[in-house]
Design a protein around this motif. Structure first.
Motif, PDB file in Angstrom:
ATOM      1  N   LEU C  36       0.809  -1.218   0.000  1.00 15.49           N
ATOM      2  CA  LEU C  36       0.000   0.000   0.000  1.00 15.49           C
ATOM      3  C   LEU C  36       0.842   1.267   0.000  1.00 15.49           C
ATOM      4  N   LEU C  37       1.947   1.248   0.732  1.00 15.18           N
ATOM      5  CA  LEU C  37       2.680   2.499   0.924  1.00 15.18           C
ATOM      6  C   LEU C  37       3.998   2.557   0.158  1.00 15.18           C
ATOM      7  N   VAL C  38       4.384   1.462  -0.484  1.00 16.52           N
ATOM      8  CA  VAL C  38       5.621   1.506  -1.271  1.00 16.52           C
ATOM      9  C   VAL C  38       5.350   1.163  -2.737  1.00 16.52           C
ATOM     10  N   ILE C  39       4.775  -0.010  -2.968  1.00 14.09           N
ATOM     11  CA  ILE C  39       4.578  -0.447  -4.364  1.00 14.09           C
ATOM     12  C   ILE C  39       3.589   0.447  -5.101  1.00 14.09           C
ATOM     13  N   VAL C  40       2.450   0.716  -4.462  1.00 13.27           N
ATOM     14  CA  VAL C  40       1.452   1.553  -5.137  1.00 13.27           C
ATOM     15  C   VAL C  40       2.015   2.946  -5.441  1.00 13.27           C
ATOM     16  N   PRO C  41       2.595   3.645  -4.457  1.00 15.70           N
ATOM     17  CA  PRO C  41       3.173   4.956  -4.789  1.00 15.70           C
ATOM     18  C   PRO C  41       4.263   4.866  -5.851  1.00 15.70           C
ATOM     19  N   MET C  42       5.074   3.790  -5.808  1.00 17.01           N
ATOM     20  CA  MET C  42       6.133   3.658  -6.800  1.00 17.01           C
ATOM     21  C   MET C  42       5.561   3.418  -8.196  1.00 17.01           C
ATOM     22  N   ALA C  43       4.414   2.718  -8.235  1.00 15.68           N
ATOM     23  CA  ALA C  43       3.749   2.507  -9.521  1.00 15.68           C
ATOM     24  C   ALA C  43       3.305   3.857 -10.080  1.00 15.68           C
ATOM     25  N   VAL C  44       2.813   4.720  -9.189  1.00 14.22           N
ATOM     26  CA  VAL C  44       2.417   6.060  -9.621  1.00 14.22           C
ATOM     27  C   VAL C  44       3.615   6.776 -10.235  1.00 14.22           C
ATOM     28  N   ILE C  45       4.769   6.677  -9.552  1.00 14.73           N
ATOM     29  CA  ILE C  45       5.980   7.344 -10.034  1.00 14.73           C
ATOM     30  C   ILE C  45       6.443   6.733 -11.362  1.00 14.73           C
ATOM     31  N   ALA C  46       6.383   5.410 -11.435  1.00 19.42           N
ATOM     32  CA  ALA C  46       6.801   4.747 -12.671  1.00 19.42           C
ATOM     33  C   ALA C  46       5.938   5.220 -13.838  1.00 19.42           C
ATOM     34  N   ARG C  47       4.643   5.315 -13.587  1.00 19.41           N
ATOM     35  CA  ARG C  47       3.733   5.817 -14.624  1.00 19.41           C
ATOM     36  C   ARG C  47       4.111   7.241 -15.015  1.00 19.41           C
ATOM     37  N   GLN C  48       4.361   8.072 -14.021  1.00 16.67           N
ATOM     38  CA  GLN C  48       4.653   9.476 -14.314  1.00 16.67           C
ATOM     39  C   GLN C  48       5.938   9.656 -15.084  1.00 16.67           C
ATOM     40  N   SER C  49       6.866   8.697 -14.906  1.00 17.32           N
ATOM     41  CA  SER C  49       8.145   8.860 -15.579  1.00 17.32           C
ATOM     42  C   SER C  49       7.981   8.767 -17.095  1.00 17.32           C
ATOM     43  N   PHE C  50       6.843   8.274 -17.535  1.00 19.49           N
ATOM     44  CA  PHE C  50       6.585   8.196 -18.975  1.00 19.49           C
ATOM     45  C   PHE C  50       5.578   9.254 -19.434  1.00 19.49           C
ATOM     46  N   ALA C  51       5.154  10.107 -18.502  1.00 20.88           N
ATOM     47  CA  ALA C  51       4.116  11.070 -18.852  1.00 20.88           C
ATOM     48  C   ALA C  51       4.729  12.337 -19.434  1.00 20.88           C
ATOM     49  N   LEU C  52       3.903  13.090 -20.145  1.00 24.16           N
ATOM     50  CA  LEU C  52       4.338  14.386 -20.646  1.00 24.16           C
ATOM     51  C   LEU C  52       4.249  15.378 -19.503  1.00 24.16           C
ATOM     52  N   SER C  53       5.222  16.259 -19.436  1.00 21.63           N
ATOM     53  CA  SER C  53       5.160  17.218 -18.341  1.00 21.63           C
ATOM     54  C   SER C  53       4.403  18.457 -18.791  1.00 21.63           C
ATOM     55  N   ASP C  54       3.874  19.156 -17.835  1.00 25.34           N
ATOM     56  CA  ASP C  54       3.164  20.387 -18.103  1.00 25.34           C
ATOM     57  C   ASP C  54       4.066  21.519 -17.627  1.00 25.34           C
ATOM     58  N   PRO C  55       4.864  22.079 -18.533  1.00 31.07           N
ATOM     59  CA  PRO C  55       5.887  23.025 -18.107  1.00 31.07           C
ATOM     60  C   PRO C  55       5.297  24.322 -17.558  1.00 31.07           C
ATOM     61  N   LEU C  56       4.071  24.628 -17.910  1.00 29.00           N
ATOM     62  CA  LEU C  56       3.506  25.889 -17.459  1.00 29.00           C
ATOM     63  C   LEU C  56       2.988  25.807 -16.041  1.00 29.00           C
ATOM     64  N   LEU C  57       2.267  24.756 -15.760  1.00 28.31           N
ATOM     65  CA  LEU C  57       1.615  24.687 -14.460  1.00 28.31           C
ATOM     66  C   LEU C  57       2.285  23.704 -13.517  1.00 28.31           C
ATOM     67  N   GLY C  58       3.199  22.895 -14.033  1.00 25.84           N
ATOM     68  CA  GLY C  58       3.728  21.826 -13.210  1.00 25.84           C
ATOM     69  C   GLY C  58       2.756  20.676 -13.268  1.00 25.84           C
TER      70      GLY C  58
END
Lengths: 364, 256, 301
Positions: C36-58
């Motif tokens: 709950l507190l390690v794998i799930v959050p890390m999955a969120v991070i792993a997903r984000q590492s492939f996401a497009l960033s929003d340079p204007l708003l963060g």
């Protein structure tokens, strides 16, 4: 057995400490769910999220006494973490104190309420310089509270004379005794203005020129520091540092007569931190009471007297009791010094140029 | 050689207390700036006792630290015991996962925890702080206790079983007493880790639950006050006194 | 990390055939926390590492891209990574030597004194990290006792802040308890009769340690290395306050990406790279420890 006894003693000790601290925290920030109570009723609360040191305890105590509202103040150390917390939509805060570029970002993300001017008393007290700012037209979402500048702090004994310009931060005479602020946009202020460019530029060519200038400067630097540069200048470990005006600068100037804060001849920059109402607050009434309370001249004056910061409230200037602070160039630079100061806003899409440059500078 | 080691270790203890002595000395410094010592004052102590807001953050930190350390030590104990005593499958994967919070920079854990908490509609506060701190203290508590269990002599429990002791009695009478120091070590380490955490707290604290290090870190911008030296001094002195009192009482018991 | 994978079947609390179910039950709380507190959050991070960033708003804009990883190949990042790994290794080595000796020393004191000594190691850490760090700055700075004493003795000393020495010293200071405790916990559980046997045999100091104490506390040593090496990468206050902030560590870089740069996806990608690199080095350390322990077991047999 001994280990057990010791463990028990340790636990007892920590719980006694906890209780002790608990007992003494009679008023102020008690750990409770801040914004649950409704507008009506006597037990109103107000949860404020602000920069540390920018709301003197005397202001909070006075507000609690006058309104009977219980205030909780939590502090943050960067606009970005503050925005991350508020972006959850469930932060529980009612009032927040963003810096100018953060107001822009938060409005775009719909995190701030529009301020209903008809509910305000004393809006006219505000310094016209900060009213209707470029980052928030007509102060629709923010009321300026504190302001300051980015300039230079130096130790005369070490520099051997007066400092007037950003270019002194590039003087090899002071090699190893120069500090720059450890913050991308702040570092670029000096890098741009020293070449006669605007600190609010969005031109890629300008930003690249500044990058080259900052790369050139790095070997001369003792380091990048946003935390204790004032102590370093005071002790003579640093001769000259890019610096913010306000609390630490005022303290350093007061403690050592060789230390001076100046605005560079190229201009320097201005910043403001403002109060805004968090979108979705359940404590609207209390939030407006807070805005009105902090618009009072005698309250705003406490920001200088007890917080060594400049107030954005013009009417408050006469009410400041501490003459030294009211006259200190480290808190209130003169109008002449401020004449060319630029107001820093969010660079928008140009942020990428700054980032590319700053990445190079950090790794060089 | 043992004598050289002993002297070296005494020096290490001195090293550990050098900055603490400085904290104590400067808590009496009349000057507000640290690079100058201008005389003695107890001014900062009276400031401290009147600073209700600072003391409230201290209370938050202690509550969170004790809760997180208790939970982490308990879970760490069960985990270490299970891994050492039973042949469970997937232990390498499991241990790798438990280590992740040590590897990933705290800001990443903080940001992702905040996203998880907010996506399930949990408001940040004491509970989320404790959960966040459990994440970073669990690997410490587990590794410390695992070290102790791996070093235990297997013949001990075999001997006890041969003598007819049941599993539970073997555990309570033979194994646990040997493991107790490691439980204490795990708890202490977890508590101080939680007590001094800045980054995880930034993202998991909520209204009214600012911790002490968070407050201190955010006040860096306006400068640390000597009041904080006074607070540090009192925390250290208080613990030393408690330990001394307990120590003396124990010695008496032994002598009596 | 599976140092105990290597050692436990050979030694330690040998696993009985029965009660494996109990073994799994005991793991449940940890599994819950990790999932709950390690794998799930890390999955969120792993997903984000492939996401497009929003340079204007963060924040992130969703989508899928390899760009965040591609950008990390910039030599600029490699340099920071190399410097961080080097500093982390140095810190782990210094902490290991000092931590091992201190753990050994404490574990050879009378049993009733040990908890007190352990407490003495940890008590300084009840003062706030920044308060301690500023105490070091004062001590090593130009107005502080170090410069005054050195000058009084006739040396031409100047402020040690900022310097690499100050960084390494304060890293040792910050990580010492974490280095000591796991080794102490292992040492403490070593059968005291082994100790006596070793000294009765008249084996030398180094021999005793090489043959007995180091192999038997291998798990603790492994933990200690891991607990000092790995988190050094995430340190971000010490390099700025004591090192002058001119040589950022990976920790500084990631903080900058997440905050000033408002580029969560790239921060996430950087974190994933660090994660993979670290898990790999953990595997290497574990492998080395396994070799060490197999060799010592063979010798014992």
């Amino acid at each position: 057995m001994k280990t057990k006894a010791l463990l028990a003693a340790g636990l007892a000790a920590t719980s006694v400490l906890a209780l002790g601290a608990c007992g003494s925290s009679s008023s102020g920030s008690t750990a409770s769910s801040g914004s649950k109570s409704s507008d009506s009723g006597g037990n109103q609360t107000l949860a404020i999220y602000a920069w540390a040191g920018e709301i003197p305890d005397s202001v909070i105590d006075g507000f609690e006494k006058e309104t009977g509202i219980k205030v909780t103040v939590d502090t943050f150390d960067s606009n970005e973490t503050m925005i991350a917390k508020l972006a959850t939509g469930k932060s529980g805060y009612d009032i927040v104190e963003p810096s100018q570029y953060a107001v822009q970002l938060m409005v775009q993300r719909n995190l701030l309420d529009t301020i209903d001017k008809s509910k305000l008393e004393g809006f006219d007290n505000l310094n016209t310089k900060f009213v209707n700012p470029s980052f928030d037209a007509d102060n629709a979402h923010s009321l300026p509270w504190a302001w300051g500048t980015t300039g230079i702090l130096y130790n005369e004994k070490c520099t051997g004379g007066e400092i007037t310009s950003w270019s002194d931060l590039w003087d090899s005479k002071y090699k190893g005794k120069i500090y720059m602020l450890n913050n991308m946009l702040s570092a670029y202020i000096a890098g741009l203005q020293v070449q006669g460019l605007s600190a609010t530029t969005t031109s890629q060519a300008d930003i690249e020129k500044a990058t080259t200038k900052l790369l050139e400067q790095k070997p001369l630097l003792a380091g990048y520091n946003s935390d204790n540069y004032a102590d370093l200048v005071g002790s003579g470990d640093a001769c000259i540092a890019e610096a913010y005006s306000g609390t630490t600068a005022a303290k350093a100037v007061q403690a050592n007569q060789d230390v001076h804060f100046i605005m560079p001849s190229e201009g320097g920059t201005l910043w403001t931190d403002s109060f805004s109402i968090v979108n979705g607050t359940k404590n609207q009434t209390a939030a407006y009471q807070w805005l009105n309370y902090t618009l009072k001249p005698e309250v705003a004056a406490l920001l200088t007297d007890d917080g060594s910061l400049a107030t954005a409230n013009s009417a408050a200037l006469d009410q400041i009791k501490n003459e030294d602070l009211a006259k200190s160039p480290a808190v209130y630079p003169s109008d002449a010094q401020l004449a060319k100061a630029e107001f820093i806003v969010d660079p928008g899409e140009a942020l990428t140029y700054y980032q590319d440059g700053w990445t190079k500078v950090s790794a060089s | 050689m043992d004598r050289v080691v002993a002297w070296f270790c005494r020096l290490v203890f001195v090293f550990l207390y050098v900055p603490i002595v400085a904290v104590v000395v400067y808590s009496f410094n009349a000057s507000e700036v640290s690079y100058r010592f201008t005389g003695l004052t107890t001014h900062w102590y009276s400031d401290l006792f009147h600073d209700d807001r600072l003391l409230a953050t201290l209370r938050t930190s202690i509550v969170v630290g004790v809760l997180a350390a208790l939970v982490a030590t308990a879970i760490g104990f069960l985990t270490a015991f299970s891994l050492a005593r039973f042949q469970v499958k997937g232990r390498a994967f499991f241990l790798g996962a438990i280590l992740i919070p040590l590897i990933v920079p705290e800001i990443v854990i903080g940001v992702s925890l905040l996203e998880v908490f907010s996506s399930i509609g949990m408001q940040t506060g004491i509970l989320t702080l404790v959960l966040g701190h459990i994440v970073i203290t669990l690997p410490l508590a587990t590794l410390v206790q695992m070290g102790a269990m791996a070093a235990l002599d297997p013949s001990l429990s075999e001997a006890a079983t041969d003598l007819g002791a049941t599993g539970w009695i073997t555990f309570r009478r033979v194994l646990f007493p040997l493991l107790r120091p490691s439980v204490l070590a795990a708890f202490l380490l977890s508590f101080t880790t939680s007590f001094s955490n800045i980054v995880i707290s930034t993202f998991t604290s909520g209204v009214g639950s600012t911790t002490l290090p968070l407050r201190i870190y955010s006040s860096l911008r306006t400068g640390l006050t000597p009041e904080l030296n006074a607070l540090g001094t009192l925390l250290v002195l208080f613990t030393l006194v408690v330990i001394f009192l307990v120590g003396v009482r124990q010695m008496r018991r032994i002598l009596a | 990390m599976s140092a105990s994978t290597a050692t436990a079947p050979a030694r330690g609390l040998r696993a009985p055939a029965r009660g494996t179910l109990l073994g799994y039950l005991l793991l449940l709380p940890a599994v819950a926390v990790i999932v709950l507190l390690v794998i799930v959050p890390m999955a969120v991070i792993a997903r984000q590492s492939f996401a497009l960033s929003d340079p204007l708003l963060g924040g992130t804009m969703g989508g899928f891209t390899w760009d965040n990883y591609a950008k990390l190949f910039d030599p600029v990042y490699a340099k920071t990574m190399g410097y961080s790994l080097g500093l982390a290794a140095l810190n782990a080595a210094v902490c290991l030597v000092v931590g091992y000796l201190l753990a050994f020393y404490i574990s050879t004191r009378p049993a009733n004194r040990q908890p007190v000594l352990l407490m003495l190691v940890i008590i300084p850490f009840l003062t706030d990290f920044l308060v301690r760090t500023f105490a070091w700055i004062t001590l090593l700075g130009s107005g502080g006792p170090y410069v005054r004493i050195a000058r009084a003795l006739g040396f031409d000393a100047s402020s040690l802040v900022p310097s690499q020495f100050a960084v390494i010293m304060s890293l040792l200071y910050a990580f010492l308890p974490v280095a000591v405790f796991p080794i102490y916990a292992s040492m403490r559980a070593i059968d005291p009769s082994l100790r006596e046997a070793a000294s009765d045999l008249g084996a030398g100091w180094w021999q005793t340690h090489r043959r007995i104490f180091i192999p038997l506390s291998a798990t603790g040593i492994g933990s200690s290395i891991m607990l000092t090496f790995v988190p050094t990468l995430g340190v971000f206050v010490i390099p700025v306050l004591l090192g002058g902030g001119k040589d950022p560590l990976v920790g500084n870089l990631i903080v900058t990406l997440f905050t000033e740069f408002r580029n969560e996806p790239m921060g996430a990608a950087m974190s994933m790279v660090v994660l993979v690199l670290m898990l790999a080095s953990v595997a290497v350390i574990t492998g080395l420890l396994r070799l060490l322990s197999i060799r010592s077991n063979r010798r014992a047999a």
